[in-house]
Design a protein around this motif. Structure first.
Motif, PDB file in Angstrom:
ATOM      1  N   UNK A  49       0.804  -0.940  -0.056  1.00 18.22           N
ATOM      2  CA  UNK A  49      -0.485   0.263   0.204  1.00 18.22           C
ATOM      3  C   UNK A  49       0.366   1.533   0.408  1.00 18.22           C
ATOM      4  N   UNK A  50       0.003   1.934  -1.008  1.00 13.36           N
ATOM      5  CA  UNK A  50       1.342   3.221  -0.839  1.00 13.36           C
ATOM      6  C   UNK A  50       0.381   4.746  -0.384  1.00 13.36           C
ATOM      7  N   UNK A  51      -0.781   4.621  -0.656  1.00 18.49           N
ATOM      8  CA  UNK A  51      -2.036   5.473   0.316  1.00 18.49           C
ATOM      9  C   UNK A  51      -3.070   4.642   0.725  1.00 18.49           C
ATOM     10  N   UNK A  52      -3.359   5.478   2.219  1.00 15.18           N
ATOM     11  CA  UNK A  52      -4.750   5.179   1.793  1.00 15.18           C
ATOM     12  C   UNK A  52      -6.288   6.020   2.137  1.00 15.18           C
ATOM     13  N   UNK A  53      -7.392   6.587   2.874  1.00 17.92           N
ATOM     14  CA  UNK A  53      -7.984   7.185   1.787  1.00 17.92           C
ATOM     15  C   UNK A  53      -9.381   6.511   3.156  1.00 17.92           C
ATOM     16  N   UNK A  54      -9.788   7.156   4.210  1.00 17.90           N
ATOM     17  CA  UNK A  54     -10.814   6.482   5.262  1.00 17.90           C
ATOM     18  C   UNK A  54     -12.220   7.178   5.205  1.00 17.90           C
ATOM     19  N   UNK A  55     -13.002   6.878   5.172  1.00 14.70           N
ATOM     20  CA  UNK A  55     -14.411   7.345   5.412  1.00 14.70           C
ATOM     21  C   UNK A  55     -14.746   7.110   6.203  1.00 14.70           C
ATOM     22  N   UNK A  56     -15.336   7.500   8.195  1.00 13.64           N
ATOM     23  CA  UNK A  56     -16.423   6.317   9.146  1.00 13.64           C
ATOM     24  C   UNK A  56     -17.270   7.161   8.838  1.00 13.64           C
ATOM     25  N   UNK A  57     -18.692   6.754   9.214  1.00 11.40           N
ATOM     26  CA  UNK A  57     -19.734   7.377   9.103  1.00 11.40           C
ATOM     27  C   UNK A  57     -20.104   6.936  10.254  1.00 11.40           C
ATOM     28  N   UNK A  58     -20.579   7.885  11.459  1.00 11.80           N
ATOM     29  CA  UNK A  58     -21.219   7.431  12.712  1.00 11.80           C
ATOM     30  C   UNK A  58     -21.239   8.961  13.378  1.00 11.80           C
ATOM     31  N   UNK A  59     -22.907   8.303  13.773  1.00 11.69           N
ATOM     32  CA  UNK A  59     -23.760   9.686  14.450  1.00 11.69           C
ATOM     33  C   UNK A  59     -22.692  10.230  16.047  1.00 11.69           C
ATOM     34  N   UNK A  60     -22.901   9.535  16.580  1.00 14.81           N
ATOM     35  CA  UNK A  60     -22.152   9.729  18.047  1.00 14.81           C
ATOM     36  C   UNK A  60     -21.251   9.015  18.585  1.00 14.81           C
ATOM     37  N   UNK A  61     -20.789   9.239  18.976  1.00 16.20           N
ATOM     38  CA  UNK A  61     -19.516  10.191  19.392  1.00 16.20           C
ATOM     39  C   UNK A  61     -19.152  10.701  18.428  1.00 16.20           C
ATOM     40  N   UNK A  62     -18.523  12.036  18.531  1.00 14.67           N
ATOM     41  CA  UNK A  62     -18.331  12.966  17.074  1.00 14.67           C
ATOM     42  C   UNK A  62     -16.388  12.703  17.713  1.00 14.67           C
ATOM     43  N   UNK A  63     -15.507  11.978  16.513  1.00 13.54           N
ATOM     44  CA  UNK A  63     -14.654  11.874  16.528  1.00 13.54           C
ATOM     45  C   UNK A  63     -13.843  12.335  16.400  1.00 13.54           C
ATOM     46  N   UNK A  64     -13.835  13.732  16.174  1.00 18.22           N
ATOM     47  CA  UNK A  64     -12.103  14.770  15.560  1.00 18.22           C
ATOM     48  C   UNK A  64     -10.759  14.684  16.157  1.00 18.22           C
ATOM     49  N   UNK A  65     -11.367  15.070  17.400  1.00 20.27           N
ATOM     50  CA  UNK A  65     -10.526  14.722  18.053  1.00 20.27           C
ATOM     51  C   UNK A  65      -9.578  12.926  17.888  1.00 20.27           C
ATOM     52  N   UNK A  66     -10.457  12.362  18.191  1.00 15.30           N
ATOM     53  CA  UNK A  66      -8.971  10.673  17.597  1.00 15.30           C
ATOM     54  C   UNK A  66      -8.702  11.142  16.349  1.00 15.30           C
ATOM     55  N   UNK A  67      -8.824  11.952  15.036  1.00 12.38           N
ATOM     56  CA  UNK A  67      -8.430  11.906  13.845  1.00 12.38           C
ATOM     57  C   UNK A  67      -7.273  11.655  13.493  1.00 12.38           C
ATOM     58  N   UNK A  68      -6.316  12.299  14.599  1.00 12.09           N
ATOM     59  CA  UNK A  68      -4.801  12.323  14.277  1.00 12.09           C
ATOM     60  C   UNK A  68      -4.025  10.686  14.814  1.00 12.09           C
ATOM     61  N   UNK A  69      -4.934  10.200  15.604  1.00  9.58           N
ATOM     62  CA  UNK A  69      -4.508   8.848  16.828  1.00  9.58           C
ATOM     63  C   UNK A  69      -4.995   7.555  15.414  1.00  9.58           C
ATOM     64  N   UNK A  70      -5.496   7.982  15.058  1.00 10.07           N
ATOM     65  CA  UNK A  70      -6.637   6.624  14.060  1.00 10.07           C
ATOM     66  C   UNK A  70      -5.591   6.660  12.790  1.00 10.07           C
ATOM     67  N   UNK A  71      -5.168   7.685  12.472  1.00 16.05           N
ATOM     68  CA  UNK A  71      -4.601   8.276  11.679  1.00 16.05           C
ATOM     69  C   UNK A  71      -2.969   7.114  11.713  1.00 16.05           C
ATOM     70  N   UNK A  72      -2.268   7.318  12.150  1.00 14.78           N
ATOM     71  CA  UNK A  72      -0.987   7.208  13.463  1.00 14.78           C
ATOM     72  C   UNK A  72      -1.186   5.636  13.142  1.00 14.78           C
TER      73      UNK A  72
END
Length: 162
Positions: free
Chosen positions: A98-121
């Motif tokens: 793999x050289x690149x990956x794009x991830x999309x999560x659809x979830x009403x709650x909780x808001x996941x923005x604060x976990x973006x960097x940890x999930x990417x890492x």
């Protein structure tokens, strides 16, 4: 048969119903502030399931259900990082990475923005990629499906000898 294409694109998606009292794990990261977790045979990490399916689909290797059927007791509660590791192993055995990956999560709650960097890492580490090659997007269903999580993933694979 070995493919001679320099690049391949894979796509995967997964969804799980949510229920109270269960853990929610996405991209190998526990979502500690979630009221609901995934109803699943494995640990229910819909994001890693979609990544694994994207890797497999890029080389026409089927899907994770063929390798880890939810009818087999041996896979109950399985850590999805092991599912992803097996899919990655199959891809590498065929001379791709793999050289690149794009991830999309659809979830009403909780808001996941604060976990973006940890999930990417975490996903980057599992795939052996720099964090800059892992895009993470979060969406809501706008109330259409509040009791479920859905993930969609696209991956670019490159032949290792290019």
């Amino acid at each position: 048969m070995k493919s001679f294409l320099a690049y391949r694109i894979g796509y995967g998606e997964d969804a799980h119903r949510l229920a109270a009292g269960l853990p929610l794990v996405l991209g190998g990261v526990a979502v500690a502030h979630a009221e609901y977790g995934a109803v699943a045979h494995s640990d229910g990490d819909a994001l890693l399931h979609a990544v694994a399916d994207a890797l497999l689909s890029g080389l026409a290797l089927g899907d994770i259900g063929q390798y880890f059927p939810d009818t087999a007791a041996e896979w109950r509660g399985l850590d999805s990082r092991l599912i992803l590791a097996r899919a990655l192993e199959l891809v590498r055995e065929r001379g791709y990475q793999p050289v690149n990956v794009a991830l999309v999560v659809t979830l009403d709650r909780p808001k996941l923005g604060p976990l973006r960097a940890e999930i990417a890492r975490t996903v980057a580490g599992l795939l052996g990629l720099p964090e800059t090659e892992v895009g993470v997007s979060f969406k809501t269903s706008e109330g259409l499906a509040p009791e479920h999580v859905q993930t969609r993933v696209t991956v670019l694979l490159e032949r290792a000898d290019v």
